[in-house]
Design an enzyme around this catalytic site. Structure first.
Site, PDB file in Angstrom:
ATOM      1  CE1 TYR A 136      47.186  38.527  49.917  1.00 26.83           C
ATOM      2  CE2 TYR A 136      47.023  39.946  47.989  1.00 26.83           C
ATOM      3  CZ  TYR A 136      47.038  39.786  49.363  1.00 26.83           C
ATOM      4  OH  TYR A 136      46.899  40.880  50.179  1.00 26.83           O
ATOM      5  CE  LYS A 169      48.496  43.897  52.793  1.00 22.99           C
ATOM      6  NZ  LYS A 169      47.344  43.639  52.001  1.00 22.99           N
TER       7      LYS A 169
END
Ligand code: FBP
Length: 258
Positions: free
Chosen positions: A140, A171
């Site tokens: 992220y 992810k």
């Protein structure tokens, strides 16, 4: 796909994430899903290819977990300041003892501490691969210099970072549209890309349309938490996710049978 093959059905997979108790605190929970047993049951019977959690849940509820286990090796609370860092809290050895088939690690690219997480990840990735485990990177963009963490170019940068650093899967957050997500998938090379679910959407249709969008863009699936275990009917939501992701059905098609 390599090490992620064991988690795939028809080349895709669905991961149920339950580490939000650490990352966000119990505010994400209600009377039902605050109990790990409730969510573990969804992972076991809802058609999931892995259950992702921190080592405490994996250890304390060990005998109940039937789904393949993905243990997060680092994490942090949301109380921490602007430049996030998540440090390792579980060894690869411990994850193996707890029966993990894969380990997960979060890197916040753009944070003032990214180099520390990258260094730690480098060691973990080598240990995990030596032990035969797959390594999933939660990646992220975050910190003062990150203006928009879901902008297409930032998420593509994140996906590419996962490939370059040796993760077996990335992810990432949804970029908001299929075209930009296609580039995210391209940037990840030959490692599978999973979309993180995010906060529960206003309607289930909205969430399912994001899911359809990312799989049509080439994603391997999703690693999702709140949109499943906060659902009024988590097993129904899980069934719809299986139809879209694993069976490749369109949203209109599943609407007819729901
Ligand atoms: P959700 O589907 O509930 O968003 O879970 C995905 C996830 O990556 C979790 O594994 C993690 O706890 C959380 O999102 C982190 O979210 P953030 O750091 O954006 O608050």
């Amino acid at each position: 796909m390599g090490r992620m093959n064991r988690f795939m059905r028809n080349g895709r997979s669905i991961i149920l994430a339950y580490d939000q108790g650490l990352e966000h605190g119990p505010t994400d929970f209600d009377e039902r899903n605050v109990d790990p047993k409730f969510v573990i049951d969804i992972a076991n019977r809802g058609g999931y290819d892995a259950f992702a959690c921190q080592k405490g849940i994996a250890e304390k509820y060990h005998e109940l977990i039937e789904a393949p286990l993905l243990i997060k090796l680092n994490g942090k609370t949301k109380i921490y300041g602007k430049e996030p860092i998540a440090a390792q809290n579980c060894s690869v050895e411990k994850a193996v003892k707890l029966g993990a088939s894969a380990v997960g690690y979060t890197i916040y690219i753009g944070s003032a501490h990214e180099h520390e997480m990258m260094k730690e990840f480098g060691r973990i990735e080598e240990e995990a691969h030596d032990a035969g485990l797959a390594v999933v990177m939660w990646i992220y963009p975050r910190g003062e210099y990150v203006k928009d963490d879901t902008a297409g170019d930032m998420v593509a940068y994140a996906a590419r970072t996962a490939l370059e650093l040796g993760a077996d899967a990335a992810k990432v957050k949804f970029t908001g549209d299929r075209e930009s997500f296609r580039w995210v998938v391209r940037a990840a090379g030959n490692i599978p890309v999973y979309m993180a679910g995010g906060p529960k959407t206003k309607s289930e249709e909205e969430f399912l349309s994001h899911v359809s969008g990312v799989v049509e863009s080439g994603a391997a699936g999703i690693a999702v938490g709140r949109n499943v275990w906060q659902s009024d009917d988590p097993f129904r939501t899980s069934k719809l996710l299986n139809q879209i992701i694993i069976e490749g059905k369109g949203q209109k098609e599943i609407a007819k049978t729901a």
